[in-house]
Design a protein around this motif. Structure first.
Motif, PDB file in Angstrom:
ATOM      1  N   THR A 128       0.835  -1.194   0.000  1.00  0.00           N
ATOM      2  CA  THR A 128       0.000   0.000   0.000  1.00  0.00           C
ATOM      3  C   THR A 128       0.874   1.249   0.000  1.00  0.00           C
ATOM      4  O   THR A 128       0.640   2.182  -0.767  1.00  0.00           O
ATOM      5  CB  THR A 128      -0.956  -0.003   1.203  1.00  0.00           C
ATOM      6  OG1 THR A 128      -1.732  -1.188   1.171  1.00  0.00           O
ATOM      7  CG2 THR A 128      -1.869   1.209   1.188  1.00  0.00           C
ATOM      8  N   GLY A 129       1.893   1.256   0.838  1.00  0.00           N
ATOM      9  CA  GLY A 129       2.825   2.384   0.880  1.00  0.00           C
ATOM     10  C   GLY A 129       3.601   2.535  -0.418  1.00  0.00           C
ATOM     11  O   GLY A 129       3.835   3.638  -0.893  1.00  0.00           O
ATOM     12  N   PHE A 130       4.002   1.398  -0.990  1.00  0.00           N
ATOM     13  CA  PHE A 130       4.710   1.451  -2.268  1.00  0.00           C
ATOM     14  C   PHE A 130       3.837   2.096  -3.333  1.00  0.00           C
ATOM     15  O   PHE A 130       4.272   3.006  -4.048  1.00  0.00           O
ATOM     16  CB  PHE A 130       5.127   0.043  -2.714  1.00  0.00           C
ATOM     17  CG  PHE A 130       5.621   0.006  -4.132  1.00  0.00           C
ATOM     18  CD1 PHE A 130       6.859   0.538  -4.465  1.00  0.00           C
ATOM     19  CD2 PHE A 130       4.844  -0.541  -5.139  1.00  0.00           C
ATOM     20  CE1 PHE A 130       7.310   0.530  -5.780  1.00  0.00           C
ATOM     21  CE2 PHE A 130       5.286  -0.559  -6.456  1.00  0.00           C
ATOM     22  CZ  PHE A 130       6.521  -0.022  -6.774  1.00  0.00           C
ATOM     23  N   LEU A 131       2.595   1.661  -3.434  1.00  0.00           N
ATOM     24  CA  LEU A 131       1.689   2.192  -4.453  1.00  0.00           C
ATOM     25  C   LEU A 131       1.338   3.657  -4.187  1.00  0.00           C
ATOM     26  O   LEU A 131       1.506   4.513  -5.049  1.00  0.00           O
ATOM     27  CB  LEU A 131       0.412   1.343  -4.513  1.00  0.00           C
ATOM     28  CG  LEU A 131      -0.708   1.844  -5.425  1.00  0.00           C
ATOM     29  CD1 LEU A 131      -0.250   1.920  -6.870  1.00  0.00           C
ATOM     30  CD2 LEU A 131      -1.929   0.944  -5.295  1.00  0.00           C
ATOM     31  N   ALA A 132       0.871   3.945  -2.994  1.00  0.00           N
ATOM     32  CA  ALA A 132       0.344   5.277  -2.684  1.00  0.00           C
ATOM     33  C   ALA A 132       1.420   6.332  -2.479  1.00  0.00           C
ATOM     34  O   ALA A 132       1.170   7.516  -2.711  1.00  0.00           O
ATOM     35  CB  ALA A 132      -0.551   5.202  -1.445  1.00  0.00           C
TER      36      ALA A 132
END
Length: 192
Positions: A128-132
Motif C-alpha cells: 500500500t505504501g509502495f503504491l500510494a
C-alpha cells in the motif's frame, strides 16, 4: 520514367502525415523502495514499472492525469501492453475523444511467493505504501503529472479488491475483468 517519379512523389506525400505524427510511447523504468525491507519472502526492493505516454507528450509542457493500473495477480507490469494491447486501445480512445490524454502506469507487484495481492503484510512488505507513496512520488518526479490530483487506480480483476485501501488518495477505483483501463460501456463501474 516520368510516371515512376510521379508515383514516388504521390507515395511520399501520402506518407508525410504519418512521418510528421508524433506517437505515444512506453517508458520502462525502475523504482527502489525500502517498504520491502524485512519482508519474510525476500521481495526485491527494486520494482519494474512501465508508463504509457500519450501522443504529443514529448512536444509540449502540458501536465497529464495519471491512472495506476494494477495487473492481474500473476501478470507482470508489461502484460497489459504486450499481451492485452493497452497502448493501441488508449491511442484509439484518446484519438476518438473518449478519454483525455493521460499517463497509464503499470508496476510489478509480484513476490517470490507469487502475487502480493496488493496488500501490506509482514510476509510480502508494504505494498500500500509502495503504491500510494513511492510509486506516485517516482511518477510525479519523472513525468509531467497533474499534482496532486486527478489520479485513478484501476485493476484488472476483482481479486485485487484489497487495492481499495488506496482509495483515500485516488479519485476512482475501476474494476474490469476483460479490457484495459479505458472508459467503455462499463462507465458505471468507474465512478468518481
Amino acid at each position: 520514367m516520368r510516371g515512376v517519379l510521379w508515383s514516388c512523389l504521390v507515395f511520399l506525400l501520402a506518407l508525410a502525415p504519418l512521418a510528421a505524427r508524433a506517437e505515444s510511447r512506453l517508458v520502462d523504468f525502475e523504482v527502489a523502495s525500502k517498504r520491502f525491507d524485512g519482508a519474510k519472502v525476500g521481495v526485491s526492493p527494486v520494482r519494474k514499472v512501465v508508463a504509457y505516454l500519450p501522443d504529443g507528450y514529448e512536444a509540449g509542457s502540458r501536465r497529464y492525469p495519471v491512472v495506476y493500473f494494477l495487473p492481474n495477480l500473476f501478470d507482470d507490469q508489461r502484460a497489459v501492453f504486450d499481451r492485452d494491447g493497452a497502448r493501441a486501445a488508449l491511442d484509439r480512445a484518446i484519438d476518438d475523444g473518449a478519454v483525455p490524454p493521460l499517463i497509464l502506469v503499470s508496476a510489478d507487484f509480484s513476490t517470490p511467493a507469487g502475487s502480493s495481492f496488493y496488500a501490506t503484510s509482514p510476509v510480502t512488505g508494504d505494498w500500500t505504501g509502495f503504491l500510494a507513496k513511492d510509486l506516485v512520488a517516482a511518477v510525479d518526479g519523472r513525468f509531467r503529472t497533474l499534482p496532486p490530483r486527478p489520479r485513478a487506480v484501476c485493476w484488472a480483476t476483482a481479486w485485487a479488491a484489497t487495492a481499495r485501501s488506496a482509495r483515500p488518495w485516488s479519485r476512482r477505483a475501476c474494476s474490469d475483468r476483460s479490457t484495459p483501463c479505458t472508459p467503455s460501456a462499463r462507465e458505471s463501474a468507474c465512478r468518481p
